[in-house]
Enzyme design. Structure first.
Site, PDB file in Angstrom:
ATOM      1  CG  ASP A 231    -115.831  19.108  16.945  1.00  0.00           C
ATOM      2  OD1 ASP A 231    -114.611  18.967  16.998  1.00  0.00           O
ATOM      3  OD2 ASP A 231    -116.581  19.021  17.948  1.00  0.00           O
ATOM      4  CD  GLU A 291    -112.297  15.529  15.919  1.00  0.00           C
ATOM      5  OE1 GLU A 291    -111.413  15.428  16.780  1.00  0.00           O
ATOM      6  OE2 GLU A 291    -113.483  15.772  16.218  1.00  0.00           O
TER       7      GLU A 291
HETATM    8  C1  GLC Z   1    -113.033  17.710  18.758  1.00  0.00           C
HETATM    9  C2  GLC Z   1    -112.175  18.959  18.817  1.00  0.00           C
HETATM   10  C3  GLC Z   1    -111.728  19.153  20.235  1.00  0.00           C
HETATM   11  C4  GLC Z   1    -112.953  19.347  21.091  1.00  0.00           C
HETATM   12  C5  GLC Z   1    -113.937  18.180  20.922  1.00  0.00           C
HETATM   13  C6  GLC Z   1    -115.285  18.525  21.483  1.00  0.00           C
HETATM   14  O1  GLC Z   1    -112.333  16.577  19.080  1.00  0.00           O
HETATM   15  O2  GLC Z   1    -111.124  18.863  17.906  1.00  0.00           O
HETATM   16  O3  GLC Z   1    -110.844  20.229  20.372  1.00  0.00           O
HETATM   17  O4  GLC Z   1    -112.589  19.440  22.434  1.00  0.00           O
HETATM   18  O5  GLC Z   1    -114.157  17.863  19.565  1.00  0.00           O
HETATM   19  O6  GLC Z   1    -115.948  19.449  20.680  1.00  0.00           O
END
Ligand code: GLC
Ligand code: CA
Length: 568
Positions: A231, A291
């Protein structure tokens, strides 16, 4: 213009059966040397919203287990479960208070182990979501960190004095609010949080943090987890001098000044951490998905690592930001990704962005567009990641009023920013109450469209989005050219229709996608590919009308998809 007549042969699809590509745990590489994840179809599950086994209105791990047969049958090889660890749920699990346990609302560690073994029994791997940038403010590390300036974990987070009384250390903004700094009255210092104040950023410059976090991954690998989705990797490091970000003209949807995130994002040190996480993953033959929000292909390339020693699967999220459907825009992007030489990971939707069904819908051809876009990203070179509900044409269900909003950014930014509840609605299983998700009131409302779009009724309808996905995924698992083939564009100047060929050894598969709202006749000259008198054996189309037996050009209905095997 001279055009050859093409003969279409219809090939029965009923004979296709899903070929298991993901290997059993003991042989993570297939006969041709591909690691299991390369040809796997991943499926993202937002556990709160997938299936509720104990009828408390919130989905859970036993709910997921009860749907594994459905997923297997659909053609899914791995499930990525968004955070299911103990959490105060400020950001619905992305605020983790214990990395090595399961939140009781989702089940127990025993349930977790059962989910892994039930998955393995079906050759479905479990991928967890690792929130690397921050913890919850309730995590014991942060509780100790804020207790005093000299506490053991003080330096595990980023603490600084204010610039002047009442002034934060610099101008950095939280992506979910105003200043990224929060004053803690106890020690009179500020801590840094790129996301909500309840999500303090870890200090990855501290070797103890690095060690503790790498150990978390090993803890789960040993429990049978096959990898992680990492993440928010962009924000792992900040400029140690805390230089102010350059301010740009204008304001954003929260009314904050626009800013170039120059000193708080994408610092080069991120790549050192990716390499270390990768070596830990390699100890267990596991996979890392990132991500990775990038604005161009070259930035994305960096996440694979100069020596292919970072992420195996950095997500290409760029298509999610394309406006409208333009064959040319997709063509150029895909060509650039292919030219970059890495194994692509196209993503069209997830739990943070408006569902693809809603984004592309034109009100008239919604299901056709969903099938056409599915064909696009499931027939391209690369690993595919689906989002739950996409296969049934689930649409966004945005909150109707501020009082209904669950996601804090929706409350903060209402009405311009409605938050992410809309794309996290409960999975639509059948026509019964709450779409069969739960007998209790679901934590988010089910959209009215569940009557038409749900698993049970779409299973019975051979023209449904679900039936199309099932056939498409079966093809993707079966045809070597779709799994391994190279990628060649055809008709590169066509503004409406995207046409390409996937080719592997003796097999060639043609994919034609009409990205426009009108009928298009597509001339196909396959002679440059060595096919003087090609025969097209149709594998799958989304057409409403039958194809003629022969035609000079391929008649493509509005927003339709056509897949055929090319033979001499
Ligand atoms: C990423 C996740 C999102 C979350 C953020 C903070 O972007 O996909 O849902 O709010 O990280 O952890
Ligand atoms: Ca439940």
């Amino acid at each position: 213009m001279f055009k050859k007549v093409i003969r279409f042969v219809l090939v029965g699809l009923c004979s296709l059966s899903t070929v298991v590509v993901a290997a059993a745990q003991t042989k993570p590489v297939d006969a041709e040397g591909h690691p299991w994840w390369q040809h796997a179809v991943f499926y993202e599950i937002y556990p709160r919203s997938f299936a509720d086994s104990n009828n408390d209105g919130i989905g859970d791990l036993n709910g997921i287990v009860s749907k594994l047969d459905y997923l297997k049958d659909l053609g899914v090889d791995a499930i990525w479960i968004t955070p299911c660890f103990p959490s105060p749920q400020v950001d619905f699990g992305y605020d983790v208070s214990d990395y090595e346990a399961i939140d009781p609302m989702y089940g127990t560690t025993k349930d977790f182990d059962r989910m892994v073994s039930e998955g393995q029994r079906r050759n479905i791997w479990v991928i967890l979501d690792f929130v690397v940038n921050h913890t919850s403010d309730q995590h014991k590390w942060f509780v100790d960190s804020k207790s005093s300036k000299t506490s053991e974990h003080r330096d595990w987070y980023i603490w600084r004095d204010g610039k002047a009384p009442g002034e934060p250390p610099n101008n950095w903004l939280s992506t979910f609010g105003l200043s990224a700094w929060k004053l803690d009255p106890k020690t009179n210092q500020y801590y840094y949080h790129y996301f909500y104040p309840e999500q303090p950023d870890l200090n990855w410059r501290n070797p103890a943090v690095e060690k503790a976090m790498l150990d978390v991954t090993r803890f789960w690998y040993k429990r049978g987890v096959a990898g992680f989705r990492l993440d928010a990797v962009d924000t792992l490091f900040e400029d140690p001098k805390l230089t102010d970000n350059p301010v740009l003209p204008g304001t954003d949807k929260f009314g904050r000044p626009n800013m170039e995130e120059k000193y708080d994002k994408k610092l080069p040190e991120v790549h050192d951490v990716m390499r270390k996480l990768r070596s830990a993953a390699d100890e267990f033959g596991s996979v890392l998905i990132g991500e990775t929000w990038t604005s161009n292909v070259s930035e994305l390339k960096d996440y694979y690592g100069e020596h292919n020693d970072e992420l195996q699967l950095p997500m290409d999220l760029m298509m999610t930001e394309f406006k409208g459907l333009s064959a040319d825009q997709y063509r150029k992007h895909i060509a650039a990704v292919n030219a970059a030489g890495h194994w692509p990971v196209y993503v069209i939707t997830n739990h943070d962005i408006v569902r693809s069904y809603t984004r592309y819908a034109d009100g008239t051809h919604n299901d056709d567009i969903a099938k056409m876009m599915a064909t696009l990203y499931l027939t391209l070179r690369g690993t595919a990641i689906m989002y739950y509900g996409e296969e049934i044409g689930m649409e966004n269900n945005d909150p109707k009023s501020k009082d209904d909003v669950q996601d804090p950014i929706g409350k903060l930014g209402w009405p311009l920013e409605k938050g992410r509840d809309g794309e996290r609605a409960p999975m639509q299983w059948n026509e019964s109450q709450n779409a069969g998700f739960s007998k209790a009131k679901p934590w988010l409302p089910v959209p009215a469209s569940y009557k038409a779009h749900n698993v049970a009724s779409e299973m019975k309808d051979s023209n449904s989005v679900l039936s199309f996905y099932r056939q498409l995924l079966a093809l993707r698992h079966k045809e070597p050219a779709l799994l391994e083939g190279d990628f060649q564009l055809l008709n590169e100047n066509d503004p409406n229709v995207l046409t390409y060929v996937r080719r592997y050894k003796d097999e060639a598969i043609l994919v034609v996608l009409n990205m426009s709202a009108s009928n298009q006749n597509v001339g196909l000259d396959l002679s440059p590919l060595g096919f003087a008198q090609p025969r097209l054996s149709v594998l799958l189309t989304s057409f409403h009308k039958p194809l003629p037996a022969m035609a000079a050009e391929l008649p493509m209905e509005p927003y339709s998809a056509f897949i055929a095997k090319i033979t001499k």
